[in-house]
Design a protein around this motif. Structure first.
Motif, PDB file in Angstrom:
ATOM      1  N   TYR A  64       0.907  -1.079   0.653  1.00  0.00           N
ATOM      2  CA  TYR A  64       0.385   0.096   0.228  1.00  0.00           C
ATOM      3  C   TYR A  64       1.062   1.099   0.376  1.00  0.00           C
ATOM      4  CZ  TYR A  64      -3.132   3.174   1.495  1.00  0.00           C
ATOM      5  OH  TYR A  64      -3.834   4.333   1.574  1.00  0.00           O
ATOM      6  N   ALA A  65       1.971   1.692   0.872  1.00  0.00           N
ATOM      7  CA  ALA A  65       2.880   2.457   0.937  1.00  0.00           C
ATOM      8  C   ALA A  65       3.695   2.765  -0.392  1.00  0.00           C
ATOM      9  CB  ALA A  65       3.686   2.139   2.306  1.00  0.00           C
ATOM     10  N   GLU A  66       3.893   1.773  -1.721  1.00  0.00           N
ATOM     11  CA  GLU A  66       4.817   1.485  -2.476  1.00  0.00           C
ATOM     12  C   GLU A  66       3.728   2.273  -3.184  1.00  0.00           C
ATOM     13  OE1 GLU A  66       6.135  -2.537  -3.084  1.00  0.00           O
ATOM     14  OE2 GLU A  66       8.307  -2.280  -1.614  1.00  0.00           O
ATOM     15  N   ARG A  67       2.779   1.623  -3.669  1.00  0.00           N
ATOM     16  CA  ARG A  67       1.373   1.817  -4.464  1.00  0.00           C
ATOM     17  C   ARG A  67       1.347   3.874  -3.953  1.00  0.00           C
ATOM     18  NH1 ARG A  67       3.496  -0.404  -5.435  1.00  0.00           N
ATOM     19  NH2 ARG A  67       3.515  -2.926  -5.965  1.00  0.00           N
ATOM     20  N   ALA A  68       1.061   3.939  -3.042  1.00  0.00           N
ATOM     21  CA  ALA A  68       0.963   5.246  -2.488  1.00  0.00           C
ATOM     22  C   ALA A  68       2.074   6.547  -3.142  1.00  0.00           C
ATOM     23  CB  ALA A  68       0.701   5.865  -0.787  1.00  0.00           C
ATOM     24  N   ILE A  69       3.146   6.154  -2.801  1.00  0.00           N
ATOM     25  CA  ILE A  69       4.491   6.959  -3.473  1.00  0.00           C
ATOM     26  C   ILE A  69       4.134   7.397  -4.724  1.00  0.00           C
ATOM     27  CG2 ILE A  69       6.793   6.757  -3.858  1.00  0.00           C
ATOM     28  CD1 ILE A  69       6.932   5.364  -0.759  1.00  0.00           C
ATOM     29  N   GLU A  70       3.884   5.657  -5.472  1.00  0.00           N
ATOM     30  CA  GLU A  70       2.964   6.174  -7.341  1.00  0.00           C
ATOM     31  C   GLU A  70       2.351   6.766  -7.004  1.00  0.00           C
ATOM     32  OE1 GLU A  70       3.453   1.507  -7.645  1.00  0.00           O
ATOM     33  OE2 GLU A  70       5.223   1.478  -7.843  1.00  0.00           O
ATOM     34  N   ILE A  71       1.259   6.971  -6.481  1.00  0.00           N
ATOM     35  CA  ILE A  71       0.145   7.602  -6.719  1.00  0.00           C
ATOM     36  C   ILE A  71       0.330   9.516  -6.476  1.00  0.00           C
ATOM     37  CG2 ILE A  71      -2.191   8.340  -5.689  1.00  0.00           C
ATOM     38  CD1 ILE A  71      -2.247   5.362  -5.107  1.00  0.00           C
ATOM     39  N   GLY A  72       1.610   9.141  -5.506  1.00  0.00           N
ATOM     40  CA  GLY A  72       2.018  11.110  -4.761  1.00  0.00           C
ATOM     41  C   GLY A  72       2.583  11.325  -6.449  1.00  0.00           C
ATOM     42  N   THR A  73       3.527  10.299  -6.587  1.00  0.00           N
ATOM     43  CA  THR A  73       4.249  10.876  -7.646  1.00  0.00           C
ATOM     44  C   THR A  73       3.518  11.376  -8.965  1.00  0.00           C
ATOM     45  OG1 THR A  73       5.920   9.713  -7.027  1.00  0.00           O
ATOM     46  CG2 THR A  73       6.433   9.862  -9.015  1.00  0.00           C
ATOM     47  N   VAL A  74       2.276  10.490 -10.079  1.00  0.00           N
ATOM     48  CA  VAL A  74       1.207  10.147 -10.686  1.00  0.00           C
ATOM     49  C   VAL A  74       1.016  12.148 -10.425  1.00  0.00           C
ATOM     50  CG1 VAL A  74      -0.032  10.005 -11.787  1.00  0.00           C
ATOM     51  CG2 VAL A  74       1.353   8.087 -11.732  1.00  0.00           C
ATOM     52  N   CYS A  75       0.793  12.624  -9.337  1.00  0.00           N
ATOM     53  CA  CYS A  75      -0.221  13.626  -8.983  1.00  0.00           C
ATOM     54  C   CYS A  75       0.947  14.454  -8.899  1.00  0.00           C
ATOM     55  CB  CYS A  75      -0.972  13.583  -7.291  1.00  0.00           C
ATOM     56  SG  CYS A  75      -2.414  12.516  -6.725  1.00  0.00           S
ATOM     57  N   ILE A  76       1.959  15.124  -8.921  1.00  0.00           N
ATOM     58  CA  ILE A  76       3.397  15.542  -8.292  1.00  0.00           C
ATOM     59  C   ILE A  76       3.445  15.740  -9.878  1.00  0.00           C
ATOM     60  CG2 ILE A  76       5.396  16.267  -8.661  1.00  0.00           C
ATOM     61  CD1 ILE A  76       5.739  14.290  -5.633  1.00  0.00           C
ATOM     62  N   PHE A  77       3.362  15.481 -11.241  1.00  0.00           N
ATOM     63  CA  PHE A  77       3.252  15.342 -12.629  1.00  0.00           C
ATOM     64  C   PHE A  77       2.676  16.137 -12.763  1.00  0.00           C
ATOM     65  CE2 PHE A  77       7.028  12.927 -12.010  1.00  0.00           C
ATOM     66  CZ  PHE A  77       8.178  13.240 -12.639  1.00  0.00           C
ATOM     67  N   LEU A  78       1.352  15.724 -12.030  1.00  0.00           N
ATOM     68  CA  LEU A  78      -0.539  16.417 -12.859  1.00  0.00           C
ATOM     69  C   LEU A  78      -0.108  17.639 -11.929  1.00  0.00           C
ATOM     70  CD1 LEU A  78      -2.918  13.393 -12.548  1.00  0.00           C
ATOM     71  CD2 LEU A  78      -2.122  13.971 -14.537  1.00  0.00           C
TER      72      LEU A  78
END
Length: 172
Positions: A64-78
């Protein structure tokens, strides 16, 4: 809408629990089971099952934490991609990311920005977020590692760690 899939691996062999219960319910011959031996075996089974359950919990927290970091990364780029648009980021995100709540989005982005927390994903999203908040103003190169050192919280990725004890130390 979020899809959730459950995967269960079933071992065709009898489990130690099933064997143990069977021996207690239907002892061989007319023999009564050795209670001390049965208790020792039961304690061992309980210990092993608890260790397995803890591994599953730790794997789920890490995943879950790894996915959260990936989602956060996508959001930073968005957020960067939408900079300069007519809508502020928060409004844009609320409209275009309805499946991701504001607080989770902010938390995930905070974790994604803090690469020093990425080695500790096994602690889970909420503990990572607390650790990032506690060390936000730190001048250390690796603030979380420095925090562990300051409070004598041992962490060695290569050793067996009692995760419950480790988490309790962090929570304290």
């Amino acid at each position: 809408m979020t899809d959730i899939a459950f995967v269960e691996a079933v071992d065709d062999d009898d489990s130690p629990l099933d064997d143990w219960i069977a021996k207690l319910e239907k002892p061989e011959g007319d023999e009564k089971p050795d209670k001390d031996k049965a208790i020792r075996e039961g304690l061992e089974i309980a210990s092993n099952l608890t260790a397995e359950a803890n591994k599953v919990i730790n794997m789920a927290a890490r995943n879950y934490a790894e996915r959260a970091i990936e989602i956060g990364t996508v959001c930073i780029f968005l957020k960067e991609l939408t900079r300069g648009s007519n809508e502020p980021w928060g409004v844009w995100a609320q409209t275009n990311l309805p499946f991701l709540g504001k607080r989770n989005r902010q938390k995930f982005m905070r974790l994604a920005k803090r690469s020093d927390c990425h080695d500790y994903t096994h602690l889970g999203v909420d503990r990572l977020d607390v650790l990032c908040s506690l060390t936000e103003d730190s001048a250390e190169e690796e603030p979380i590692k420095a925090l562990f050192g300051k409070y004598d919280i041992p962490f060695d990725e290569t050793s067996e760690v009692n995760m419950t004890e480790f988490r309790n130390q962090i929570d304290a």
